[in-house]
Design a protein around this motif. Structure first.
Motif, short mmCIF file in Angstrom:
data_model
loop_
_atom_site.label_atom_id
_atom_site.label_comp_id
_atom_site.label_asym_id
_atom_site.label_seq_id
_atom_site.Cartn_x
_atom_site.Cartn_y
_atom_site.Cartn_z
N VAL A 219 -10.34 -55.17 22.23
CA VAL A 219 -11.75 -55.29 21.85
C VAL A 219 -12.04 -56.78 21.68
N ALA A 220 -12.85 -57.34 22.55
CA ALA A 220 -13.20 -58.76 22.44
C ALA A 220 -14.24 -58.92 21.34
N ILE A 221 -14.13 -60.04 20.60
CA ILE A 221 -15.08 -60.28 19.49
C ILE A 221 -15.33 -61.77 19.31
N GLY A 222 -16.50 -62.07 18.80
CA GLY A 222 -16.80 -63.45 18.43
C GLY A 222 -17.76 -64.13 19.38
N GLY A 223 -19.01 -64.26 18.96
CA GLY A 223 -20.00 -64.98 19.75
C GLY A 223 -20.42 -64.28 21.02
N ILE A 224 -20.16 -62.98 21.10
CA ILE A 224 -20.50 -62.26 22.34
C ILE A 224 -21.99 -61.89 22.32
N THR A 225 -22.65 -62.21 23.41
CA THR A 225 -24.09 -61.93 23.54
C THR A 225 -24.36 -61.33 24.91
#
Ligand code: 3NM
Length: 216
Positions: free
Chosen positions: A165-171
């Protein structure tokens, strides 16, 4: 038997402060109505009684919508509200200790910020998925580690073994670069729960990675 993390695109992390005054429960209701299948509760500074009450309401909502409810950090709170999962950081209870508290039937996720932490996490049997990040700069998490860039996610995906699960600053603007790598699950806070209209934002985020992710 221990459930697995739903195979879905957006992993929504709630934040009262980001929620445009809607609050966590109403935000979750709109997210669930828009088809989101994973909701994480993460309120580090609320009094425990407030956390517990919000979690009970969220637990109930997630049941109604057949979504997975995950509690951040606190194994006791996760057990008390009968969550589906517990998400741990590197400074929380180690996964093996948390497993003793929560039992066998709850998912454990672990945050990893470097290739070394990814390698270590992959050999911990109690860990069911990895939260990999921060990928991009974020102002939502205080004291976040340095962003690892999409290379960090690429590293985790290549190691295989656990859901990433990728996370951080994702838009909605940058999510495509992660989908291009084959990443299938994206944890988002500000660009999702901070949106003026949640349903529309879910659609926008999904559209940005649509050709890679079956939208369910
Ligand atoms: N964990 P936004 S980054 C809660 O890297 C959290 O482990 C991170 O918020 C980690 O989507 C982060 O607004 C904040 O950037 C994500």
């Amino acid at each position: 038997m221990r459930p697995t993390l739903p195979q879905t695109d957006i992993y929504a992390v709630l934040s009262d402060a980001c929620s445009q005054g809607r609050g966590n429960v109403e935000t979750a209701r709109q997210l669930l109505e828009a088809g989101i299948k994973i909701i994480q509760y993460r309120e580090k500074d609320f009094p425990m009684r407030r956390k517990y009450q919000e979690c009970l309401a969220l637990r109930q909502l997630c049941r109604e919508y057949r979504a997975c409810f995950i509690v951040n950090d606190d194994a006791g709170l996760a057990v008390a509200c009968d969550a589906d999962g517990l998400h741990l950081g590197q400074d929380d209870l180690p996964p093996e200790a948390a497993r003793r508290v929560i039992g066998q039937d709850m998912i454990i996720g672990l945050s990893v910020t470097t290739p070394q932490e990814i390698d270590k996490a992959l050999i911990i049997p109690e860990v069911d998925y990895l939260g990999v990040g921060p990928v991009f700069p974020t102002s939502t998490k205080l004291n976040a580690a340095d962003p690892g860039g999409i290379e960090l996610v690429e590293y985790a995906l290549k190691r295989i073994g656990l859901p990433v699960v990728a996370i951080g600053g994702i838009t909605r603007e940058n999510i495509g670069s992660l989908a291009d790598l084959g990443c299938k699950c994206f944890a988002v806070i500000s660009d999702l729960v901070g949106a003026p209209r949640i349903a529309q934002r879910v659609l926008e985020i999904r559209t940005s990675c649509h050709k890679y992710i079956p939208s369910k």
